[in-house]
Design an enzyme around this catalytic site. Structure first.
Site, PDB file in Angstrom:
ATOM      1  N   HIS A 118       5.420  -7.396  -3.890  1.00  0.00           N
ATOM      2  CA  HIS A 118       5.690  -6.264  -2.943  1.00  0.00           C
ATOM      3  C   HIS A 118       4.838  -6.432  -1.736  1.00  0.00           C
ATOM      4  O   HIS A 118       3.964  -6.972  -1.519  1.00  0.00           O
ATOM      5  CB  HIS A 118       5.379  -5.211  -4.221  1.00  0.00           C
ATOM      6  CG  HIS A 118       6.194  -3.902  -3.627  1.00  0.00           C
ATOM      7  ND1 HIS A 118       5.265  -2.669  -3.469  1.00  0.00           N
ATOM      8  CD2 HIS A 118       7.247  -3.622  -3.661  1.00  0.00           C
ATOM      9  CE1 HIS A 118       6.348  -1.823  -3.048  1.00  0.00           C
ATOM     10  NE2 HIS A 118       7.412  -2.016  -3.290  1.00  0.00           N
ATOM     11  N   ASP A 140       2.303   5.709  -4.586  1.00  0.00           N
ATOM     12  CA  ASP A 140       3.569   5.543  -3.783  1.00  0.00           C
ATOM     13  C   ASP A 140       4.631   5.961  -4.650  1.00  0.00           C
ATOM     14  O   ASP A 140       5.430   6.905  -4.166  1.00  0.00           O
ATOM     15  CB  ASP A 140       3.334   4.496  -3.042  1.00  0.00           C
ATOM     16  CG  ASP A 140       4.653   4.251  -2.018  1.00  0.00           C
ATOM     17  OD1 ASP A 140       4.446   5.120  -1.019  1.00  0.00           O
ATOM     18  OD2 ASP A 140       5.523   3.613  -2.329  1.00  0.00           O
ATOM     19  N   ASP A 176      -2.888   2.788   2.513  1.00  0.00           N
ATOM     20  CA  ASP A 176      -1.978   2.461   3.563  1.00  0.00           C
ATOM     21  C   ASP A 176      -1.256   3.407   4.369  1.00  0.00           C
ATOM     22  O   ASP A 176      -1.051   3.291   5.696  1.00  0.00           O
ATOM     23  CB  ASP A 176      -1.050   1.121   3.040  1.00  0.00           C
ATOM     24  CG  ASP A 176      -0.199   1.759   1.890  1.00  0.00           C
ATOM     25  OD1 ASP A 176      -0.410   2.845   1.474  1.00  0.00           O
ATOM     26  OD2 ASP A 176       0.676   1.009   1.241  1.00  0.00           O
ATOM     27  N   SER A 183       4.589   0.450   4.172  1.00  0.00           N
ATOM     28  CA  SER A 183       3.414  -0.282   3.454  1.00  0.00           C
ATOM     29  C   SER A 183       3.305  -1.806   4.164  1.00  0.00           C
ATOM     30  O   SER A 183       2.261  -2.296   4.089  1.00  0.00           O
ATOM     31  CB  SER A 183       3.612  -0.589   2.089  1.00  0.00           C
ATOM     32  OG  SER A 183       3.358   0.639   1.695  1.00  0.00           O
ATOM     33  N   HIS A 221       7.301   9.124  -4.390  1.00  0.00           N
ATOM     34  CA  HIS A 221       8.749   8.856  -3.933  1.00  0.00           C
ATOM     35  C   HIS A 221       9.728   9.543  -4.812  1.00  0.00           C
ATOM     36  O   HIS A 221      10.969  10.246  -4.366  1.00  0.00           O
ATOM     37  CB  HIS A 221       9.233   7.407  -3.780  1.00  0.00           C
ATOM     38  CG  HIS A 221       8.564   6.759  -2.384  1.00  0.00           C
ATOM     39  ND1 HIS A 221       9.069   7.128  -1.280  1.00  0.00           N
ATOM     40  CD2 HIS A 221       7.824   5.656  -2.216  1.00  0.00           C
ATOM     41  CE1 HIS A 221       8.535   6.332  -0.359  1.00  0.00           C
ATOM     42  NE2 HIS A 221       7.720   5.391  -0.980  1.00  0.00           N
TER      43      HIS A 221
HETATM   44 ZN   LIG Z   1       6.303   4.025  -0.210  1.00  0.00          ZN
END
Ligand SMILES: [Zn+2]
Ligand SMILES: *[C@@H]1O[C@H](CO)[C@@H](O)[C@H](O)[C@H]1NC(C)=O
Ligand SMILES: *[C@@H]1O[C@H](CO)[C@@H](O)[C@H](O)[C@H]1NC(C)=O
Ligand SMILES: *[C@@H]1O[C@H](CO)[C@@H](O)[C@H](O)[C@H]1NC(C)=O
Ligand SMILES: *[C@@H]1O[C@H](CO)[C@@H](O)[C@H](O)[C@H]1NC(C)=O
Ligand SMILES: *[C@@H]1O[C@H](CO)[C@@H](O)[C@H](O)[C@H]1NC(C)=O
Length: 545
Positions: free
Chosen positions: A176, A336, A377, A113, A340
C-alpha cells in the site's frame, strides 16, 4: 520574587490535589489549574535538548490521523479508562517536542498518502499518487528516461548505508502507498500487481510487490509485515475483490523465501509471536489477503491476525540485534480507511491501536538513543462539533437541549450522507431531511456511519496541517511549522545517515554551516557542498563531503 511565587503556587497546588470524579458534577478549581499550569511549566523548563546520535529511528504514521482524530482519539481512550476523557493525554502527546507539517503535494492542495509518504521518507515532495519519483514523473505515465532522472532514495536506504537494520510494519497491505514509499518507484500507487500496470507500460516498470522483494532497499529489509497476500502472490485466488491478484504466476512470498533461506515467513498471530527470533535472519509476515482487519473486530486468537502492537514488538526484537541500530516504520494504516467509510468509532479504535504500538516502542527502547516520531501523512474531512457537555460520550450527541439531535463527530462528506438522509420521499420536507440519530439503534456499532453533509462514495482527505510528535535525540528539530519533506532531512541529521548534513559532521554541528557568524567564503562553500549533496542524494548517488 519569581522563585517564591512559583513555590507558593506549587505548594497551593500540592496541598489540594484532587482527582476528577467519574461524573463531573463539580469541576477542577483554581488550585487544580494552578498546579497543572505550574507542573507543565516546570516540566518544560527542565527539558534539555538531547544531542546524542539517534542510533535507532522509529517513525509512526497514523494514516489520515489529523488533529480531530487525535483529540477525539484522546477523549475516546480517556473515557475507556474511566475518566471524563478531555484531560487524558495519549502517550505520544506527552513527547517533549511538537511541530506542524504542511502536507500539500506539488500538484494538489489536499494530498494523498503516496505523495505525502514520499515527502516524509525521501525528503522531496512529488505529485499526487506518485511514489518515490520527483515532480518530473507524471501520474500513470511511465517513461524510463524521466523515471530514472526522478528516482528518489529513502530513509531506509540511507539507514542501510549507515549499517543499520531496516523494516516496516503496517495494518494495511505491505504494498500500500505509505509503506511502498519506503522502497518503490512507480508512477501510480495502484500498480501493486502486474495486472494493474497498463499493458503498454508493463516493460517500463515493475509492480510494487516485485520491487519490494527484488530491488534494494526492500530486498534488504529485515522486517516486512502487514496484509496483501493477493498482490504478494501468497494466494492466487481472488478472496477479496477490492484488491488485485497477480496474473504472472509469480509467488513473491516464495521468491522472498528463496532469497532468504534463513528468513521466517509467518501468516498469523501465533506464528509471529512464537517465532524464535534468534534463529531468523529476517521476517516476512503476510496476515491477510487485503488489509488487516479493523482492530476492534479482529480475531484475537492465535489463528487471527496480529495487532499493530504485536507486530511492533516482534519487529523491534528482530531489529535491535544490530549494534549499529535500526530504522523502523510503523503504520496504523486503517484510521484512514475507517474515515473514508465514515466509521468514526473504528477510526478512534485504530488511533488506540497506534497508541498501544507506541507504548511497545517506549517499553522496548531507550529514548536517550532512539528518535521516535509520531505523525500523520494527511488529515480527513472529519470534525468535532456542537456543544457537548464535559465528559459527554465522544460518540454521543452534541446538540443544545431542545434542538434537533446531532452527533459530536461528523464528516463534511462521504457515504454516511445516504445512511442519514430520510429515504422515503413522502416523508421528506425542507425541515425533514435527516433520520433521527437520537432514536438510531445502530449507534455504538463500529460499522455505524457517522453523518456526512455531502454524498460521495469515499469520504475525502483533509488539507490542514498535521501534528508531529517527537522524543529522543534531536527531537527538538521538530518545532514550528514546516513542509512535510523536512521530516526526512531532520531524521538524517539526527541519525547521521549516509552523506546527509548531520551533527556528526563538524561543519554542520549546531547548524554552524548556516549560522550568520560563518565567513562568506566558508558559508558559500558549505552551501555549495550542501546543494551538491542534495542533488547527489536526489539522484541516488553517493557524494562524499
Ligand atoms: Zn486515504
Ligand atoms: C492474464 O494472462 C493471460 C496470458 O498470459 C492473458 O491472456 C490475460 O489477458 C491476462 N489477464 C489479465 C487480467 O491481465
Ligand atoms: C507462495 O509461497 C509461500 C511461501 O513459500 C507459500 O506459503 C504459499 O503457499 C505459496 N502460494 C502459492 C499460491 O503457491
Ligand atoms: C498482542 O497485542 C494485544 C494488544 O493489541 C495484546 O493484548 C496481546 O497480549 C498481544 N499478544 C501477544 C502474544 O503479545
Ligand atoms: C431506507 O431507510 C430505512 C431505515 O430508515 C432502511 O431500513 C432502508 O434500507 C433504506 N432504504 C434504502 C433504499 O436505502
Ligand atoms: C422550516 O423551519 C424554518 C425555521 O424554523 C421555518 O422558518 C420554516 O417555516 C420551516 N418550513 C417548513 C416548510 O416547515
Amino acid at each position: 520574587m519569581m522563585v517564591s511565587t512559583l513555590l507558593l503556587c506549587t505548594l497551593i497546588g500540592l496541598s489540594s490535589s484532587h482527582i476528577l470524579p467519574d461524573v463531573p458534577t463539580h469541576f477542577e478549581d483554581t488550585s487544580y489549574w494552578m498546579k497543572s499550569g505550574q507542573e507543565n511549566l516546570r516540566k518544560i523548563l527542565s527539558l534539555h535538548d538531547n544531542e546524542n546520535q539517534a542510533r535507532n529511528i522509529i517513525i509512526f504514521i497514523g494514516d489520515g490521523m489529523g488533529m480531530t482524530s487525535v483529540t477525539a482519539g484522546r477523549i475516546f481512550q480517556g473515557q475507556k479508562k474511566g475518566g471524563s476523557g478531555e484531560e487524558y493525554k495519549l502517550n505520544f502527546e506527552q513527547f517533549p517536542n511538537t511541530g506542524l507539517s504542511k502536507t500539500y503535494n506539488v500538484d494538489k492542495q489536499v494530498p494523498d498518502s503516496a505523495a505525502t509518504a514520499t515527502a516524509m521518507f525521501s525528503g522531496v515532495k512529488c505529485r499526487y499518487k506518485v511514489i518515490g519519483l520527483d515532480s518530473k514523473a507524471v501520474f500513470e505515465h511511465c517513461d524510463k528516461t524521466v523515471n530514472k532522472r526522478s528516482r528518489l532514495s529513502t530513509i531506509a536506504e540511507w539507514a542501510q548505508v549507515a549499517g543499520k537494520d531496516t523494516g516496516f510494519v503496517t495494518t494495511a497491505r505491505v504494498t500500500h502507498a505509505t509503506p511502498a514509499a519506503l522502497y518503490a518507484h512507480v508512477n501510480s500507487r495502484n500498480w501493486e500487481c502486474d495486472t494493474e500496470i497498463p499493458n503498454d507500460q508493463k516493460d517500463c516498470t515493475k509492480d510494487i510487490a516485485r520491487q519490494l522483494v527484488e530491488d534494494a532497499p526492500g530486498s534488504n529489509f529485515k522486517v516486512i509485515m502487514g496484509g496483501g497476500a493477493q498482490p504478494m502472490g501468497t494466494i492466487n485466488r481472488q478472496i477479496d475483490t477490492d484488491v488485485c491478484i497477480r496474473n504472472d504466476s509469480l509467488n513473491i512470498t516464495d521468491l522472498w523465501q528463496k532469497k532468504n533461506p534463513q528468513g521466517k515467513f509467518v501468516a498469523n498471530t501465533g506464528e509471529l509471536m512464537n517465532l524464535d527470533i534468534g534463529s531468523a535472519s529476517n521476517i516476512l509476515g503476510i496476515f491477510a489477503p487485503n488489509h488487516l482487519p479493523y482492530h476492534a473486530v479482529r480475531d484475537v486468537s492465535e489463528k487471527g491476525s496480529p495487532s499493530l502492537a504485536n507486530m511492533t514488538l516482534q519487529a523491534i526484537r528482530m531489529l535491535r540485534r544490530n549494534k549499529n541500530g535500526f530504522f523502523l516504520m510503523v503504520e496504523s494504516g486503517r484510521i484512514d480507511m475507517a474515515h473514508h467509510s465514515n466509521y468514526a468509532k473504528h477510526a478512534l479504535h485504530e488511533v488506540g491501536a497506534l497508541e498501544e504500538a507506541v507504548q511497545v516502542a517506549l517499553d522496548q527502547v531507550n529514548v536517550e538513543e532512539t528518535l521516535i516520531i509520531v505523525t500523520a501523512d494527511h488529515s480527513h474531512a472529519f470534525t468535532m462539533n456542537g456543544y457537548p457537555e464535559r465528559g459527554n460520550d465522544i460518540l454521543g450527541l452534541a446538540n443544545k437541549p431542545g434542538d434537533v439531535a446531532y452527533e459530536t463527530l461528523a464528516y463534511t462528506n462521504g457515504p454516511g450522507f445516504i445512511y442519514h438522509r430520510i429515504n422515503d420521499t413522502s416523508l421528506q420536507g425542507p425541515n425533514n431531511t435527516w433520520r433521527s440519530v437520537a432514536d438510531d439503534p445502530n449507534r455504538g456499532d463500529p460499522w455505524y456511519r457517522n453523518f456526512a453533509g455531502f454524498y460521495i462514495e469515499d469520504e475525502t482527505h483533509g488539507g490542514e496541517d498535521v501534528p508531529v510528535y517527537a522524543v529522543g535525540p534531536y527531537s527538538h528539530l521538530f518545532r514550528g511549522t514546516f513542509e512535510q519533506n523536512y521530516i526526512a532531512h531532520a531524521v538524517a541529521y539526527a541519525g547521521c545517515l549516509q552523506n546527509w548534513p548531520s551533527h556528526c559532521d563538524n561543519s554542520y554541528h549546531h547548524g554552524r554551516a548556516y549560522s550568520k557568524g560563518t565567513t562568506l567564503a566558508s558559508s558559500s562553500l558549505h552551501l555549495a557542498t550542501f546543494a551538491c549533496v542534495c542533488v547527489g542524494i536526489a539522484l541516488g548517488n553517493r557524494v562524499a563531503l
